[in-house]
Every structure is written in C-alpha cells, then in structure tokens.
Design a protein around this motif. Structure first.
Motif, PDB file in Angstrom:
ATOM      1  N   GLU A 188      30.445  -6.169   5.829  1.00  0.00           N
ATOM      2  CA  GLU A 188      30.573  -5.764   7.228  1.00  0.00           C
ATOM      3  C   GLU A 188      29.195  -5.720   7.873  1.00  0.00           C
ATOM      4  N   ILE A 189      29.143  -6.071   9.148  1.00  0.00           N
ATOM      5  CA  ILE A 189      27.924  -5.900   9.934  1.00  0.00           C
ATOM      6  C   ILE A 189      28.344  -5.418  11.315  1.00  0.00           C
ATOM      7  N   THR A 190      27.630  -4.428  11.823  1.00  0.00           N
ATOM      8  CA  THR A 190      27.958  -3.830  13.119  1.00  0.00           C
ATOM      9  C   THR A 190      26.733  -3.846  14.006  1.00  0.00           C
ATOM     10  N   CYS A 191      26.939  -4.251  15.264  1.00  0.00           N
ATOM     11  CA  CYS A 191      25.879  -4.238  16.273  1.00  0.00           C
ATOM     12  C   CYS A 191      26.332  -3.353  17.427  1.00  0.00           C
ATOM     13  N   ALA A 192      25.416  -2.538  17.932  1.00  0.00           N
ATOM     14  CA  ALA A 192      25.696  -1.692  19.088  1.00  0.00           C
ATOM     15  C   ALA A 192      24.607  -1.887  20.127  1.00  0.00           C
ATOM     16  N   ILE A 193      25.009  -1.824  21.397  1.00  0.00           N
ATOM     17  CA  ILE A 193      24.078  -1.892  22.521  1.00  0.00           C
ATOM     18  C   ILE A 193      24.133  -0.534  23.210  1.00  0.00           C
ATOM     19  N   LEU A 194      22.962   0.086  23.392  1.00  0.00           N
ATOM     20  CA  LEU A 194      22.868   1.373  24.069  1.00  0.00           C
ATOM     21  C   LEU A 194      21.995   1.228  25.312  1.00  0.00           C
ATOM     22  N   LEU A 195      22.416   1.854  26.394  1.00  0.00           N
ATOM     23  CA  LEU A 195      21.621   1.915  27.624  1.00  0.00           C
ATOM     24  C   LEU A 195      21.343   3.377  27.916  1.00  0.00           C
ATOM     25  N   ASP A 196      20.081   3.725  28.058  1.00  0.00           N
ATOM     26  CA  ASP A 196      19.669   5.100  28.326  1.00  0.00           C
ATOM     27  C   ASP A 196      20.336   6.081  27.357  1.00  0.00           C
ATOM     28  N   GLY A 197      20.430   5.672  26.082  1.00  0.00           N
ATOM     29  CA  GLY A 197      20.972   6.528  25.033  1.00  0.00           C
ATOM     30  C   GLY A 197      22.483   6.542  24.916  1.00  0.00           C
ATOM     31  N   LYS A 198      23.186   5.839  25.794  1.00  0.00           N
ATOM     32  CA  LYS A 198      24.652   5.820  25.777  1.00  0.00           C
ATOM     33  C   LYS A 198      25.139   4.471  25.247  1.00  0.00           C
ATOM     34  N   GLU A 199      26.008   4.504  24.248  1.00  0.00           N
ATOM     35  CA  GLU A 199      26.565   3.263  23.709  1.00  0.00           C
ATOM     36  C   GLU A 199      27.492   2.621  24.738  1.00  0.00           C
ATOM     37  N   VAL A 200      27.216   1.349  25.070  1.00  0.00           N
ATOM     38  CA  VAL A 200      28.029   0.643  26.066  1.00  0.00           C
ATOM     39  C   VAL A 200      28.848  -0.488  25.456  1.00  0.00           C
ATOM     40  N   LYS A 201      28.459  -0.960  24.263  1.00  0.00           N
ATOM     41  CA  LYS A 201      29.199  -2.035  23.609  1.00  0.00           C
ATOM     42  C   LYS A 201      28.916  -1.998  22.116  1.00  0.00           C
ATOM     43  N   LYS A 202      29.966  -2.268  21.319  1.00  0.00           N
ATOM     44  CA  LYS A 202      29.824  -2.257  19.862  1.00  0.00           C
ATOM     45  C   LYS A 202      30.822  -3.248  19.278  1.00  0.00           C
ATOM     46  N   GLU A 203      30.384  -3.959  18.252  1.00  0.00           N
ATOM     47  CA  GLU A 203      31.270  -4.922  17.593  1.00  0.00           C
ATOM     48  C   GLU A 203      30.950  -4.958  16.101  1.00  0.00           C
ATOM     49  N   THR A 204      32.000  -5.120  15.295  1.00  0.00           N
ATOM     50  CA  THR A 204      31.851  -5.227  13.846  1.00  0.00           C
ATOM     51  C   THR A 204      32.455  -6.536  13.374  1.00  0.00           C
ATOM     52  N   GLY A 205      31.721  -7.249  12.526  1.00  0.00           N
ATOM     53  CA  GLY A 205      32.227  -8.469  11.894  1.00  0.00           C
ATOM     54  C   GLY A 205      32.448  -8.198  10.415  1.00  0.00           C
ATOM     55  N   ARG A 206      33.455  -8.845   9.841  1.00  0.00           N
ATOM     56  CA  ARG A 206      33.799  -8.624   8.434  1.00  0.00           C
ATOM     57  C   ARG A 206      34.002  -9.936   7.710  1.00  0.00           C
ATOM     58  N   GLY A 207      33.757  -9.900   6.387  1.00  0.00           N
ATOM     59  CA  GLY A 207      34.049 -11.050   5.547  1.00  0.00           C
ATOM     60  C   GLY A 207      32.807 -11.770   5.055  1.00  0.00           C
ATOM     61  N   VAL A 208      33.041 -12.906   4.396  1.00  0.00           N
ATOM     62  CA  VAL A 208      31.965 -13.673   3.750  1.00  0.00           C
ATOM     63  C   VAL A 208      30.879 -14.078   4.738  1.00  0.00           C
ATOM     64  N   GLY A 209      31.228 -14.618   5.864  1.00  0.00           N
ATOM     65  CA  GLY A 209      30.249 -15.039   6.879  1.00  0.00           C
ATOM     66  C   GLY A 209      30.260 -14.091   8.060  1.00  0.00           C
ATOM     67  N   ALA A 210      30.288 -12.791   7.799  1.00  0.00           N
ATOM     68  CA  ALA A 210      30.426 -11.785   8.857  1.00  0.00           C
ATOM     69  C   ALA A 210      29.347 -11.927   9.924  1.00  0.00           C
ATOM     70  N   GLN A 211      29.782 -11.824  11.193  1.00  0.00           N
ATOM     71  CA  GLN A 211      28.836 -11.783  12.300  1.00  0.00           C
ATOM     72  C   GLN A 211      29.414 -10.924  13.412  1.00  0.00           C
ATOM     73  N   ALA A 212      28.546 -10.262  14.137  1.00  0.00           N
ATOM     74  CA  ALA A 212      28.928  -9.428  15.271  1.00  0.00           C
ATOM     75  C   ALA A 212      28.142  -9.903  16.486  1.00  0.00           C
ATOM     76  N   VAL A 213      28.837 -10.029  17.633  1.00  0.00           N
ATOM     77  CA  VAL A 213      28.198 -10.552  18.842  1.00  0.00           C
ATOM     78  C   VAL A 213      28.647  -9.756  20.072  1.00  0.00           C
ATOM     79  N   PRO A 214      28.200  -8.509  20.212  1.00  0.00           N
ATOM     80  CA  PRO A 214      28.549  -7.794  21.435  1.00  0.00           C
ATOM     81  C   PRO A 214      27.727  -8.279  22.629  1.00  0.00           C
ATOM     82  N   VAL A 215      28.385  -8.340  23.781  1.00  0.00           N
ATOM     83  CA  VAL A 215      27.732  -8.755  25.032  1.00  0.00           C
ATOM     84  C   VAL A 215      28.076  -7.692  26.067  1.00  0.00           C
ATOM     85  N   TYR A 216      27.074  -7.222  26.797  1.00  0.00           N
ATOM     86  CA  TYR A 216      27.308  -6.252  27.854  1.00  0.00           C
ATOM     87  C   TYR A 216      26.694  -6.769  29.153  1.00  0.00           C
ATOM     88  N   VAL A 217      27.480  -6.723  30.228  1.00  0.00           N
ATOM     89  CA  VAL A 217      27.020  -7.166  31.540  1.00  0.00           C
ATOM     90  C   VAL A 217      26.854  -5.933  32.428  1.00  0.00           C
TER      91      VAL A 217
END
Length: 128
Positions: free
Chosen positions: A96-125
């Motif tokens: 598993e791999i998890t990425c989070a994006i925080l703005l001014d200390g507040k989490e605005v986007k989070k994504e977790t990828g799982r498996g052999v080629g796990a990847q996480a790609v959160p995008v926040y606009v």
C-alpha cells in the motif's frame, strides 16, 4: 515517463471540470498557502515520486525513503492545482502507498494505491 504522462493527463482532464455555481463565493484573488504533501507506505521506498512544487512546476524523485513529507509556501488562485504521484515497484499484493495533500494544515485530498504496482495520485484544484 509513462507515469508522468498519466499525471499530466490527469491534471489536464481536471481543469475543465471545475465550475462556479451561484452558491459559491466569488474568488477573492491569489492567496498564499502552506502546502504539505505526505507519503506513507508499508514499503520502505517509493521508486517514483513526482509533485507540483512551489513554482507550479514538477519535482521528481526516485528511490525515496518512506515515510516522506514535503512542505512549502505557494501563492495560488482558483483553478490552480496540486498533484502528487507516488508508486511502489515490485511490491506484493499486500503493498500500500498513501499520498495526502494538506493546505494550511488541513487535509484536502488523500488517495491510497494497493497491490504489486501500487500508486496513488491525488489531485486537488483550488476552489474545488
């Protein structure tokens, strides 16, 4: 390179989907934000990591020890985006791999990828 293309396409696809409704407050112009990216995993290393940096460009890292965190200030306006992509190469079904994006200390986007080629790609606009 394939992952970078995926990242760029993800960002491009999100741009036209943002809209303003009557209920939303009008944009007040650019604002400085404290941006933080957090990457965690049950794997010790991310083989590939790329994120939108303080100038709006991309920073790419390889073989990054995890967990990892990146912080900076950036002035942004409505429609600007923040993206992070992190992956594990050669993991297992339990990886598993998890990425989070925080703005001014507040989490605005989070994504977790799982498996052999796990990847996480959160995008926040901004204004999303």
């Amino acid at each position: 390179m394939k992952r970078l293309a995926y990242l760029l396409l993800s960002c491009a696809a999100l741009g036209p989907t943002t809209s303003c409704s009557k209920d939303e407050a009008a944009p007040t112009g650019p604002k400085e934000y404290q941006v933080e990216y957090q990457v965690t995993s049950n794997a010790p290393v991310s083989d590939y990591l790329s994120y939108t940096n303080e100038s709006g460009g991309n920073t790419t890292r390889n073989n990054t020890p995890l967990p990892a965190s990146y912080r900076f200030k950036r002035t942004m306006k409505r429609g600007d985006n923040l993206t992070i992509l992190a992956s594990i190469d050669g993991g297992t079904a339990a990886s598993e791999i998890t990425c989070a994006i925080l703005l001014d200390g507040k989490e605005v986007k989070k994504e977790t990828g799982r498996g052999v080629g796990a990847q996480a790609v959160p995008v926040y606009v901004i204004g999303q």
